[in-house]
Motif scaffolding. Sequence first.
Motif, PDB file in Angstrom:
ATOM      1  N   PRO A  37      -1.365   1.459   4.991  1.00 37.65           N
ATOM      2  CA  PRO A  37      -0.484   0.855   3.983  1.00 37.65           C
ATOM      3  C   PRO A  37      -0.042   1.837   2.906  1.00 37.65           C
ATOM      4  O   PRO A  37       0.978   1.616   2.261  1.00 37.65           O
ATOM      5  CB  PRO A  37      -1.343  -0.265   3.378  1.00 37.65           C
ATOM      6  CG  PRO A  37      -2.735   0.110   3.689  1.00 37.65           C
ATOM      7  CD  PRO A  37      -2.710   0.878   4.977  1.00 37.65           C
TER       8      PRO A  37
ATOM      9  N   LEU B 202      -8.474  -0.198   9.873  1.00 39.52           N
ATOM     10  CA  LEU B 202      -7.739   1.009   9.504  1.00 39.52           C
ATOM     11  C   LEU B 202      -8.582   2.247   9.755  1.00 39.52           C
ATOM     12  O   LEU B 202      -8.087   3.257  10.236  1.00 39.52           O
ATOM     13  CB  LEU B 202      -7.325   0.948   8.031  1.00 39.52           C
ATOM     14  CG  LEU B 202      -6.232  -0.063   7.702  1.00 39.52           C
ATOM     15  CD1 LEU B 202      -5.906  -0.017   6.224  1.00 39.52           C
ATOM     16  CD2 LEU B 202      -4.988   0.210   8.518  1.00 39.52           C
TER      17      LEU B 202
ATOM     18  N   MET C 185      -7.783  11.037   4.153  1.00 45.58           N
ATOM     19  CA  MET C 185      -6.448  10.498   4.400  1.00 45.58           C
ATOM     20  C   MET C 185      -6.400   8.979   4.388  1.00 45.58           C
ATOM     21  O   MET C 185      -5.345   8.397   4.189  1.00 45.58           O
ATOM     22  CB  MET C 185      -5.931  11.000   5.752  1.00 45.58           C
ATOM     23  CG  MET C 185      -5.677  12.490   5.792  1.00 45.58           C
ATOM     24  SD  MET C 185      -5.400  13.098   7.465  1.00 45.58           S
ATOM     25  CE  MET C 185      -3.713  12.577   7.754  1.00 45.58           C
ATOM     26  N   VAL C 186      -7.527   8.325   4.638  1.00 43.25           N
ATOM     27  CA  VAL C 186      -7.493   6.866   4.727  1.00 43.25           C
ATOM     28  C   VAL C 186      -8.375   6.208   3.663  1.00 43.25           C
ATOM     29  O   VAL C 186      -7.895   5.453   2.813  1.00 43.25           O
ATOM     30  CB  VAL C 186      -7.960   6.393   6.127  1.00 43.25           C
ATOM     31  CG1 VAL C 186      -7.866   4.875   6.223  1.00 43.25           C
ATOM     32  CG2 VAL C 186      -7.146   7.052   7.217  1.00 43.25           C
TER      33      VAL C 186
ATOM     34  N   PRO D 189      -1.839   4.434  -4.618  1.00 49.48           N
ATOM     35  CA  PRO D 189      -0.754   4.796  -3.699  1.00 49.48           C
ATOM     36  C   PRO D 189       0.389   3.791  -3.769  1.00 49.48           C
ATOM     37  O   PRO D 189       0.164   2.581  -3.842  1.00 49.48           O
ATOM     38  CB  PRO D 189      -1.433   4.743  -2.333  1.00 49.48           C
ATOM     39  CG  PRO D 189      -2.877   4.934  -2.598  1.00 49.48           C
ATOM     40  CD  PRO D 189      -3.143   4.335  -3.939  1.00 49.48           C
ATOM     41  N   LYS D 190       1.605   4.303  -3.733  1.00 51.32           N
ATOM     42  CA  LYS D 190       2.794   3.474  -3.916  1.00 51.32           C
ATOM     43  C   LYS D 190       2.881   2.367  -2.871  1.00 51.32           C
ATOM     44  O   LYS D 190       3.315   1.252  -3.158  1.00 51.32           O
ATOM     45  CB  LYS D 190       4.030   4.374  -3.832  1.00 51.32           C
ATOM     46  CG  LYS D 190       5.238   3.809  -4.523  1.00 51.32           C
ATOM     47  CD  LYS D 190       6.424   4.757  -4.390  1.00 51.32           C
ATOM     48  CE  LYS D 190       7.715   3.971  -4.458  1.00 51.32           C
ATOM     49  NZ  LYS D 190       8.784   4.583  -3.699  1.00 51.32           N
ATOM     50  N   GLY D 191       2.449   2.696  -1.667  1.00 52.15           N
ATOM     51  CA  GLY D 191       2.537   1.719  -0.577  1.00 52.15           C
ATOM     52  C   GLY D 191       1.728   0.462  -0.814  1.00 52.15           C
ATOM     53  O   GLY D 191       1.978  -0.571  -0.200  1.00 52.15           O
ATOM     54  N   LEU D 192       0.730   0.541  -1.720  1.00 51.22           N
ATOM     55  CA  LEU D 192      -0.093  -0.644  -1.979  1.00 51.22           C
ATOM     56  C   LEU D 192       0.540  -1.528  -3.045  1.00 51.22           C
ATOM     57  O   LEU D 192       0.119  -2.654  -3.269  1.00 51.22           O
ATOM     58  CB  LEU D 192      -1.496  -0.229  -2.449  1.00 51.22           C
ATOM     59  CG  LEU D 192      -2.288   0.659  -1.496  1.00 51.22           C
ATOM     60  CD1 LEU D 192      -3.665   0.970  -2.078  1.00 51.22           C
ATOM     61  CD2 LEU D 192      -2.450  -0.012  -0.143  1.00 51.22           C
TER      62      LEU D 192
ATOM     63  N   PRO E 237      -7.827   7.274  -0.457  1.00 45.88           N
ATOM     64  CA  PRO E 237      -6.601   6.743  -1.067  1.00 45.88           C
ATOM     65  C   PRO E 237      -6.633   5.224  -1.222  1.00 45.88           C
ATOM     66  O   PRO E 237      -6.163   4.684  -2.216  1.00 45.88           O
ATOM     67  CB  PRO E 237      -5.496   7.158  -0.081  1.00 45.88           C
ATOM     68  CG  PRO E 237      -6.053   8.286   0.675  1.00 45.88           C
ATOM     69  CD  PRO E 237      -7.534   8.105   0.730  1.00 45.88           C
ATOM     70  N   LEU E 238      -7.226   4.543  -0.231  1.00 43.65           N
ATOM     71  CA  LEU E 238      -7.240   3.081  -0.300  1.00 43.65           C
ATOM     72  C   LEU E 238      -8.304   2.577  -1.278  1.00 43.65           C
ATOM     73  O   LEU E 238      -8.214   1.456  -1.775  1.00 43.65           O
ATOM     74  CB  LEU E 238      -7.467   2.489   1.092  1.00 43.65           C
ATOM     75  CG  LEU E 238      -6.321   2.728   2.079  1.00 43.65           C
ATOM     76  CD1 LEU E 238      -6.688   2.225   3.463  1.00 43.65           C
ATOM     77  CD2 LEU E 238      -5.055   2.038   1.592  1.00 43.65           C
TER      78      LEU E 238
ATOM     79  N   VAL F  71       4.056  -2.015  -3.316  1.00 40.95           N
ATOM     80  CA  VAL F  71       5.379  -2.536  -2.988  1.00 40.95           C
ATOM     81  C   VAL F  71       5.308  -3.989  -2.551  1.00 40.95           C
ATOM     82  O   VAL F  71       4.269  -4.481  -2.136  1.00 40.95           O
ATOM     83  CB  VAL F  71       6.045  -1.725  -1.855  1.00 40.95           C
ATOM     84  CG1 VAL F  71       6.361  -0.344  -2.334  1.00 40.95           C
ATOM     85  CG2 VAL F  71       5.164  -1.705  -0.630  1.00 40.95           C
ATOM     86  N   GLU F  72       6.433  -4.662  -2.690  1.00 43.19           N
ATOM     87  CA  GLU F  72       6.535  -6.021  -2.174  1.00 43.19           C
ATOM     88  C   GLU F  72       7.729  -6.101  -1.269  1.00 43.19           C
ATOM     89  O   GLU F  72       8.646  -5.309  -1.377  1.00 43.19           O
ATOM     90  CB  GLU F  72       6.687  -7.012  -3.331  1.00 43.19           C
ATOM     91  CG  GLU F  72       5.357  -7.337  -3.958  1.00 43.19           C
ATOM     92  CD  GLU F  72       5.543  -8.153  -5.215  1.00 43.19           C
ATOM     93  OE1 GLU F  72       6.549  -8.882  -5.302  1.00 43.19           O
ATOM     94  OE2 GLU F  72       4.684  -8.044  -6.106  1.00 43.19           O
ATOM     95  N   ARG F  73       7.676  -7.091  -0.368  1.00 43.23           N
ATOM     96  CA  ARG F  73       8.794  -7.206   0.567  1.00 43.23           C
ATOM     97  C   ARG F  73      10.000  -7.777  -0.136  1.00 43.23           C
ATOM     98  O   ARG F  73       9.891  -8.588  -1.009  1.00 43.23           O
ATOM     99  CB  ARG F  73       8.426  -8.140   1.713  1.00 43.23           C
ATOM    100  CG  ARG F  73       7.455  -7.470   2.651  1.00 43.23           C
ATOM    101  CD  ARG F  73       7.238  -8.331   3.847  1.00 43.23           C
ATOM    102  NE  ARG F  73       8.466  -8.421   4.620  1.00 43.23           N
ATOM    103  CZ  ARG F  73       8.658  -9.346   5.553  1.00 43.23           C
ATOM    104  NH1 ARG F  73       7.749 -10.222   5.804  1.00 43.23           N
ATOM    105  NH2 ARG F  73       9.779  -9.367   6.238  1.00 43.23           N
TER     106      ARG F  73
ATOM    107  N   TYR G  71       7.500   1.370   3.053  1.00 51.43           N
ATOM    108  CA  TYR G  71       6.070   1.248   3.325  1.00 51.43           C
ATOM    109  C   TYR G  71       5.822   0.068   4.255  1.00 51.43           C
ATOM    110  O   TYR G  71       6.612  -0.891   4.278  1.00 51.43           O
ATOM    111  CB  TYR G  71       5.311   1.055   2.009  1.00 51.43           C
ATOM    112  CG  TYR G  71       5.249   2.326   1.195  1.00 51.43           C
ATOM    113  CD1 TYR G  71       4.250   3.262   1.450  1.00 51.43           C
ATOM    114  CD2 TYR G  71       6.181   2.605   0.219  1.00 51.43           C
ATOM    115  CE1 TYR G  71       4.186   4.440   0.736  1.00 51.43           C
ATOM    116  CE2 TYR G  71       6.130   3.784  -0.507  1.00 51.43           C
ATOM    117  CZ  TYR G  71       5.121   4.703  -0.240  1.00 51.43           C
ATOM    118  OH  TYR G  71       5.060   5.867  -0.943  1.00 51.43           O
TER     119      TYR G  71
END
Lengths: 394, 211
Positions: A89, B108, B125-126, B204-207, B129-130, B209-211, A132
């Motif tokens: 993610p 993951l 890498m996983v 991290p930006k990916g966490l 960051p999470l 974001v919203e759809r 993302y």
Amino acid sequence: MLKIEQLSKVYKGGKKAVDDMNLEIERGEFVAFIGTSGSGKTTAMRMINRMIEPTSGTIYLDGEDLAKKNPVALRRSIGYVIQQIGLMPHMTIRENITLVPKLLKWTKEKKDQTAERLIELVNLPQNYLDLYPLQLSGGQQQRIGVLRALAANQDIILMDEPFGALDPITRDTLQDLMKDLQQRLGKTVIFVTHDMDEAIKLADRICIMHNGQVIQFDTPDNILSNPANEFVREFIGSHRLIQEKPSAKIVDDVMIKPITITSEKSINDAIRLMVKKRVDTLFVVDGQNHLRGYIDVESLTAARHTTTSISEAMEKDVFYVQNGTKLQDSVRRILKRNLKNIPVVDEEKRLVGLVTRANIVDMVYDTIWGDEDTENDGNSNNQEQQTGADEQQN
Amino acid sequence: MIDFVTQNSGAIVQKTWEHLYISAIALILGIIVAVPLGIVLSKLKKTAKIVLGITSILQTLPSLAILAIMIPFLGVGKVPAVIALFIYTLLPILNNTYIGMNSVNQDLKAAGISMGMTKIQSIGMVELPLAIPVIMSGIRLSAVYAISWATLASYIGAGGLGDFIFNGLNLYQPEFIIGGAVLVTVLALITDFILSKVEKWATPKGLKVER
């Protein structure tokens, strides 16, 4: 390519997950491992990329014993698609696709090129590369999951119930996509599923497992016509056995000749042709008869005032089946997608025929009355042409 | 109150700086030790129970007692104060790092390994960051603790805003007590606010974001 010999896995406590498995998988084959939960199908697959180490037995990849390879390097050379999608993610789609290339230390240009080339394969726009995973739908995410398994040119791809969590329509689309990619890129795919329809649709050969043992390993047709034992018969279900009986007609047997037009013609030409042939849909092809799209009455009326060229007015997104596909599959697709008809193409996407809703009627007729009417065969083709054309008018 | 500020403006700046400096060093030391330790512990479940048990016991010791115990070994001044505060910052960071690393979705981690990541790559890498949002909230908690407990450090001669409070107590000057307490609170709130921005930036930006 992949040879599994006397493979067994015994878990602590003595449970035999896989029991003396012997298989040989050819290059470019699509093999489905199928069985109930606890049948050992997932364990068997995970031993191929050494996520699980076998208790005894050997797996050979191109003649090399897997146990002698470095597991990390091995996993980078085998694509893997998991059920829960498993995209990272915190990484962009681009980073997710090129995860294995990154581990292999490819240059940035090469990674970018790969990502841009691959995303086109699954019909997603380039700008998705910088989104993302959470911004994509489940189906879109799993498309990326499939690409991630292809990005480093892996020859073998393992898939662990990859479409299990998707809704039926998305699953259907992705199955088509997967089969298409596998054939086009010549990949060897090993696919774990518990869905018999999925296995029949996708696999070249199906490996039915029960209590860790391989019960039957054969092509779908052979399994459906000659189930090895009562267990297999029960597992595949009696309804499928009967369904397959009308000796698996393929689309080539029933398809009619579609009316085509080339894209440089004008809209007026298209209307004239429609009136002349009394159809409501024309298939747009290029000089070599490659299918480019279709144009129907609705799109014509909509585009009539804005453009005169067919290439602009036509619908480029067209669902098709390849020749040799079972009639049953294409009919299922027509029904599921609520299509009026479905074009048939050859390996090079040249238009060769058209299956219409009239064929559904034939299917129903066939399953109810079987093949009683062999004497009518001569003119039935003719009739289908007629009904086909009528259907297109509606 | 205004008199307190105008008459002591020089001392206020100096003591605030001292206070901040003691807490910051303790916090940084805490991060340097507790984050890597937490990552290692997340891979060693059995050892983790023992270590986390010991640090929680340390946490329950009264802070004044720890400061007093330091004196025979390290004397008075800033060093024992920083060491005592450092011990206090350990647990929240260690605990959160451990929890954060363990709460990363198993699928993951498995996906990373099955793509061909080594264990170290999987962490870098996983998992890390999470786990950052959880680790950061541990750091925020520790920062606020460190600032409020640094007040007591004045007791063993480390300086800081605690000096105002202790002076106020000794000389019976309520405005010194209140002034010192308010300054400590404000400092803690500002630090927490700044760290919340850092947390947002580090996630991290990916966490987000919203759809």
